[in-house]
Design an enzyme around this catalytic site. Structure first.
Site, PDB file in Angstrom:
ATOM      1  N   LEU A 583      84.596  28.647  37.329  1.00 27.00           N
ATOM      2  CA  LEU A 583      83.771  30.302  36.219  1.00 27.00           C
ATOM      3  C   LEU A 583      84.856  29.755  35.403  1.00 27.00           C
ATOM      4  O   LEU A 583      83.915  30.681  33.587  1.00 27.00           O
ATOM      5  CB  LEU A 583      84.065  31.364  37.274  1.00 27.00           C
ATOM      6  CG  LEU A 583      82.496  31.329  37.925  1.00 27.00           C
ATOM      7  CD1 LEU A 583      82.413  32.637  38.658  1.00 27.00           C
ATOM      8  CD2 LEU A 583      81.109  31.212  37.679  1.00 27.00           C
ATOM      9  N   GLN A 587      96.180  31.276  31.530  1.00 25.08           N
ATOM     10  CA  GLN A 587      97.373  31.420  31.600  1.00 25.08           C
ATOM     11  C   GLN A 587      97.808  30.718  32.861  1.00 25.08           C
ATOM     12  O   GLN A 587      98.591  29.590  33.205  1.00 25.08           O
ATOM     13  CB  GLN A 587      98.108  32.369  30.309  1.00 25.08           C
ATOM     14  CG  GLN A 587      99.701  31.187  29.941  1.00 25.08           C
ATOM     15  CD  GLN A 587     100.219  32.468  29.523  1.00 25.08           C
ATOM     16  OE1 GLN A 587     100.378  33.446  29.269  1.00 25.08           O
ATOM     17  NE2 GLN A 587     101.768  31.668  28.732  1.00 25.08           N
ATOM     18  N   LYS A 622      89.459  34.064  42.602  1.00 26.77           N
ATOM     19  CA  LYS A 622      90.813  34.175  41.158  1.00 26.77           C
ATOM     20  C   LYS A 622      91.693  34.471  41.449  1.00 26.77           C
ATOM     21  O   LYS A 622      92.943  34.813  43.113  1.00 26.77           O
ATOM     22  CB  LYS A 622      90.591  35.949  40.041  1.00 26.77           C
ATOM     23  CG  LYS A 622      91.587  36.246  39.468  1.00 26.77           C
ATOM     24  CD  LYS A 622      91.396  37.437  38.515  1.00 26.77           C
ATOM     25  CE  LYS A 622      92.492  37.494  38.077  1.00 26.77           C
ATOM     26  NZ  LYS A 622      92.520  39.224  37.177  1.00 26.77           N
ATOM     27  N   ASP A 726      91.363  46.833  27.950  1.00 27.32           N
ATOM     28  CA  ASP A 726      90.603  46.030  26.947  1.00 27.32           C
ATOM     29  C   ASP A 726      89.175  45.775  27.357  1.00 27.32           C
ATOM     30  O   ASP A 726      88.609  45.389  27.397  1.00 27.32           O
ATOM     31  CB  ASP A 726      91.051  44.361  27.460  1.00 27.32           C
ATOM     32  CG  ASP A 726      91.149  43.406  26.791  1.00 27.32           C
ATOM     33  OD1 ASP A 726      90.579  43.619  25.669  1.00 27.32           O
ATOM     34  OD2 ASP A 726      91.172  41.937  26.851  1.00 27.32           O
TER      35      ASP A 726
HETATM   36  N1  ADE Z   1      84.152  35.441  35.689  1.00 28.93           N
HETATM   37  C1  ADE Z   1      84.825  36.225  36.314  1.00 28.93           C
HETATM   38  N2  ADE Z   1      84.836  36.915  37.528  1.00 28.93           N
HETATM   39  C2  ADE Z   1      83.526  36.955  37.285  1.00 28.93           C
HETATM   40  C3  ADE Z   1      82.643  37.392  38.078  1.00 28.93           C
HETATM   41  N3  ADE Z   1      83.210  37.925  39.525  1.00 28.93           N
HETATM   42  N4  ADE Z   1      81.284  36.442  38.121  1.00 28.93           N
HETATM   43  C4  ADE Z   1      81.107  35.800  37.030  1.00 28.93           C
HETATM   44  N5  ADE Z   1      81.525  34.917  36.578  1.00 28.93           N
HETATM   45  C5  ADE Z   1      83.276  35.909  36.213  1.00 28.93           C
END
Ligand code: ADE
Length: 872
Positions: A583, A587, A622, A726
């Site tokens: 997605l 960095q 993530k 942000d």
């Molecule tokens: N991009 C970054 N985090 C996301 C998420 N939780 N759902 C969809 N796209 C994303």
């Protein structure tokens, strides 16, 4: 007026790229900035019809330039202009010899030849291949012709063309603007033709290239990549005014060129110091087209020197979600050169560019005398040359008498003098006042001498609150974002230097109602948060998100002694996360879309998961890069800790983590509709037209509902004394029901890199969203979040079609910050979006109040927005 000048200059060069629609300034035939010496001709009939009389709307001599004798169809007679510098020429206007009604001669047709070096002359052709431009039909009307494509040149010849024997005379004006790129030629492999079953044949050649084509290589010329015209997202859609689909692009197919890259060489007029290169690139990944994966450029200082060994390399962030064509900015690290050779590496089957521009400063003075292109005295479109009215492509009107011409020159001179005076007064005031008041701060920022000092060797900014009783000190207890100067490390020193700043800091600090990392400034609002530690008892820690930007300021009690064991959120078996697609990327990590096997059962009842209807559970994962530094790892764990405390329908929800082994992962809900910026950018405001044509749209009610949701999420964060730092549409995600959740995934730092200001390649700051005190004092509070919320509202009501302050450069935005601080009415506010109700704009304006006491709280914003959108 200064603003007008500023805008006039920046309009021709939006974000460093030339904009042909605004580059239409008279170049100086009529007003004499082009000197007589620079106007020559192949011949002249009499002394009194020499080339110096070829000035539009002027009646000197015998009223025009006339070549010797009668013109035969085979004759080549020309009027030659030396513009003394490279110019982006967009328009030519011609007139015949009127001579106070005694003239009878004009050119019905003409053609153009141009030369950048005075040696090689090139015949101009329009996009259909025709050289002929239709000229005048009488002696007095000026006929204005747009040049498609425009010409980048220093020398120009106007060559009258005739079908029968005629006497011809001409007066002319040229319109355009300075060619600041200084690029004189590029070379590249010839563009290729895309042929895919089911799609139209798409020739991706450089159809206006004016150099040589030999052995499938273009060299020595300029063409479509410098014509200021950018290609559409879906290049297969044919535009009516284009010859074929994909016309504006030059494209190459991977593997046919051998090495997996396209090599291009760029030559410049003189030695330049390069800041960046912007490449407008298609990204229709569904058709196998993507922006380049990386680029490597080598530099040559002088024409005769060798290529320097050390390249500048740049890796892009590939994007499989947004098919929009985009500018990719390649930092060129201030390298000096007269030529560049760049290799663009393929990321997919095709690479397609429609424009390449360079941002540079000239460090060597030109050898010629100063250019004719002083700042424009008027803009062609808004204030056409005297006696000229523009109708489509052609302008006709009677010339005025000689006196009118002189009056306009006089007015022009007066305006120029007034402008100069204003500039001088402004400069004096600036030096006396601003330089004293803000002293080194903004200047240094502008000079890019700013450095970022983070309190440890890590990227984490640690904000320490000294354990002192309230109101002992008014100094913000955290470190500067900018280390402007050693004395500015110490806020007190800054205050002494900047008395006004001191006052304002005090005023803003005392104005209450906001979370801010200052022990001395506890407000009733903060103090009565029973679940949240009093600031006096806390250390404030600001987190720079590991994957980029997450910078919540939180009470440190929540993050001290943080270890993996300390994380209360459940550990999910990572083998049950099945990768679907990437997605985003930052960095220090990546965000993936994954299928989470058995997550619903794992989390148990009441888990914040959307209805599955038998479909697999999709989550956003993530993930920290394997080679991340230990600081980045710590920050990642802290971010998890913070996120695990957040629970609100308008804040992204952390579901589980994988931290028992590497790579560290945090799993959040997946937001099907991506981020709000992209969502709105791809939509139009709802109307009968959008309904009839099935164009994706949103209503004003939708926009208000979105605003209410964001204010609600922020109200929640503010109630916990979290400072987001942000807030922007890029950091708001939408789920399948269009519920908005505020997030702060550092991914946006790459996708939206132009929204961030880079300081010495280290910290990135969203300056266009930042309150003045955040930029000048490094002070981030809920009140500065409110400022950013105002900008976010503005984005929403412009449907994200424009970047905030898009006409200002980053440096000008920072200068404007100084004006917000001084508050003398010279600050530039974002203007009311056309869609925005005036009372809502007033609310935005209140978010941008200089004094934080005057800014509304999120609670008030939420209430006010709900009255606009009663169904929210
Ligand atoms: N991009 C970054 N985090 C996301 C998420 N939780 N759902 C969809 N796209 C994303």
């Amino acid at each position: 007026m200064l603003l007008y000048l500023l805008l006039a200059i920046s309009l021709t060069n939006v974000n460093g790229q030339i904009d042909p629609a605004h580059c239409r300034y008279p170049l100086g035939m009529e007003d004499g900035r082009i000197k007589n010496d620079d106007i020559t001709a192949s011949s002249q009939w009499y002394e009194t019809t020499g080339p110096q009389y070829a000035r539009l709307n002027r009646e000197e001599g015998d009223g025009a330039w006339c070549p010797a004798g009668q013109l035969q169809p085979s004759d080549v007679q020309y009027l030659q202009l030396d513009l003394r510098q490279l110019v982006f020429l967009t328009v030519v206007a011609t007139q015949g010899r009127y001579a106070r009604n005694s003239g009878n001669e004009f050119a019905r047709k003409y053609r153009l030849e141009y030369s950048r070096d005075g040696h090689r002359w090139i015949s101009w052709r329009n996009r259909f291949g025709s050289e002929i431009i239709m000229g005048n039909i009488n002696t007095y009307d000026s006929v204005v012709r747009d040049l498609h494509p425009p010409i980048i040149t220093r020398f120009l010849r106007l060559i009258p063309v005739t079908d029968a024997v005629h006497t011809v005379c001409m007066r002319v004006e040229l319109f355009g603007c300075a060619w600041q790129d200084g690029l004189t030629a590029y070379s590249s492999p010839e563009g290729q033709t895309m042929m895919a079953p089911g799609y139209p044949i798409t020739p991706l050649n450089d159809s206006t290239y004016d150099g040589a084509l030999e052995r499938r290589k273009l060299s020595g010329g300029l063409g479509q990549l410098t014509d200021g015209v950018i290609g559409q997202d879906d290049f297969v859609q044919r535009r009516q005014d284009r010859l074929w689909p994909g016309y504006d692009y030059v494209g190459w197919r991977n593997n046919t060129l051998g090495p997996g890259y396209v090599e291009m060489e760029f030559q410049f007029d003189r030695q330049r110091n390069f800041t960046s290169m912007k490449v407008h690139s298609n990204n229709m990944f569904s058709r196998g087209v993507k922006i380049f994966a990386s680029v490597s450029c080598v530099f040559k200082l002088h024409l005769i020197s060798e290529w320097e060994a050390e390249p500048v390399e740049f890796h892009t962030v590939l994007d499989d979600r947004n098919p929009s064509a985009r500018y990719v900015t390649v930092p060129l690290k201030h390298r000096s050169a007269t030529a560049l050779r760049c290799r663009f590496y393929f990321a997919d089957t095709w690479m397609m560019f429609s424009e390449i521009s360079f941002q540079s400063a000239t460090n060597v003075l030109p050898t010629q005398r100063p250019p004719v292109l002083t700042p424009p005295s008027y803009e062609f479109n808004s204030k056409a040359p005297q006696t000229t009215q523009k109708t489509e492509d052609q302008t006709t009107s009677k010339p005025g008498p000689l006196e009118e011409g002189s009056t306009s020159i006089l007015i022009g001179c007066l305006v120029t003098i007034i402008l100069l005076l204003v500039v001088i007064i402004f400069l004096i005031l600036w030096c006396q006042y601003v330089c004293k008041v803000l002293e080194k701060a903004p200047r240094r920022i502008l000079e890019e001498e700013v450095t970022v000092r983070l309190s440890s060797s890590s990227d984490t900014i640690i904000l320490q609150t000294p354990p002192v009783p309230p109101r002992v000190s008014l100094d913000p207890p955290y470190e500067r974002i900018f280390l402007l100067d050693p004395q500015y490390q110490d806020p007190a020193a800054l205050r002494n230097k900047l008395p006004e700043l001191s006052q304002s800091a005090e005023a803003s600090a005392c104005s209450g109602g906001y979370a801010e990392p200052d022990v001395t400034l506890c407000t009733p609002h903060q103090c009565f948060q029973s679940s949240v530690p009093h600031y006096a008892e806390t250390d404030i820690i600001s987190l720079q998100g590991v994957t980029g930007s997450n910078m919540y300021a939180v009470p440190a009690l929540t993050v001290d002694s943080l270890t993996r064991k300390d994380i209360s959120v459940a550990e999910f078996p990572r083998e049950r996360l099945l990768f679907r697609e990437k997605l985003g990327e930052g960095q220090f990590g990546e965000v993936h879309l994954c299928e989470a096997e058995g997550l619903a059962e794992f989390l148990g009842e009441g888990a914040p998961l959307p209805e599955q209807d038998g479909r697999p559970v999709l989550v956003a994962v993530k993930q920290l890069r394997a080679d991340a530094t230990s600081n980045a790892r710590n920050d990642f764990l802290k971010e998890i800790k913070i996120m695990s405390r957040l629970n609100n329908p308008n804040i992204i929800q952390l579901l589980c983590v994988c931290v028992s082994s590497d790579p560290l992962c945090m799993v959040t809900e997946y937001m099907e509709n991506g981020d709000l910026n992209m969502f709105l950018c791809q939509r139009e405001i709802e109307s009968t037209l959008t309904h009839a044509n099935n164009i994706p749209s949103v209503s004003i009610a939708d926009l208000l509902h979105m605003s209410v949701q964001i204010s609600s999420g922020m109200k929640y964060l503010a109630s916990l004394n979290f400072v987001h730092r942000d807030l922007a549409t890029r950091n708001c995600l939408l789920d399948r029901h269009l519920t908005i959740k505020i997030s702060d995934f550092g991914m946006s730092r790459n996708l939206y890199s132009s929204d961030y200001y880079r300081i010495q390649g280290r910290a990135v700051l969203p300056i266009r969203w930042m309150a003045w005190e955040s930029i000048l004092l490094g002070k981030f509070t809920t009140a500065s979040d409110v400022w950013a919320f105002g900008v976010t509202l503005w984005e929403i009501f412009t449907l994200c079609k424009e970047q905030p302050y898009s006409l200002l450069s980053d440096e000008q935005v920072i200068e404007n910050t100084g004006e917000f601080f001084r508050n003398q009415g010279r600050q530039i506010f974002l203007s009311a979006p056309p869609l925005c109700p005036s009372s809502l704009f007033e609310l935005m304006m209140r978010c941008w109040s200089r004094d934080i006491a005057d800014r509304p709280t999120f609670h008030r914003l939420y209430q006010a927005l709900r009255t606009f959108a009663p169904h929210s």
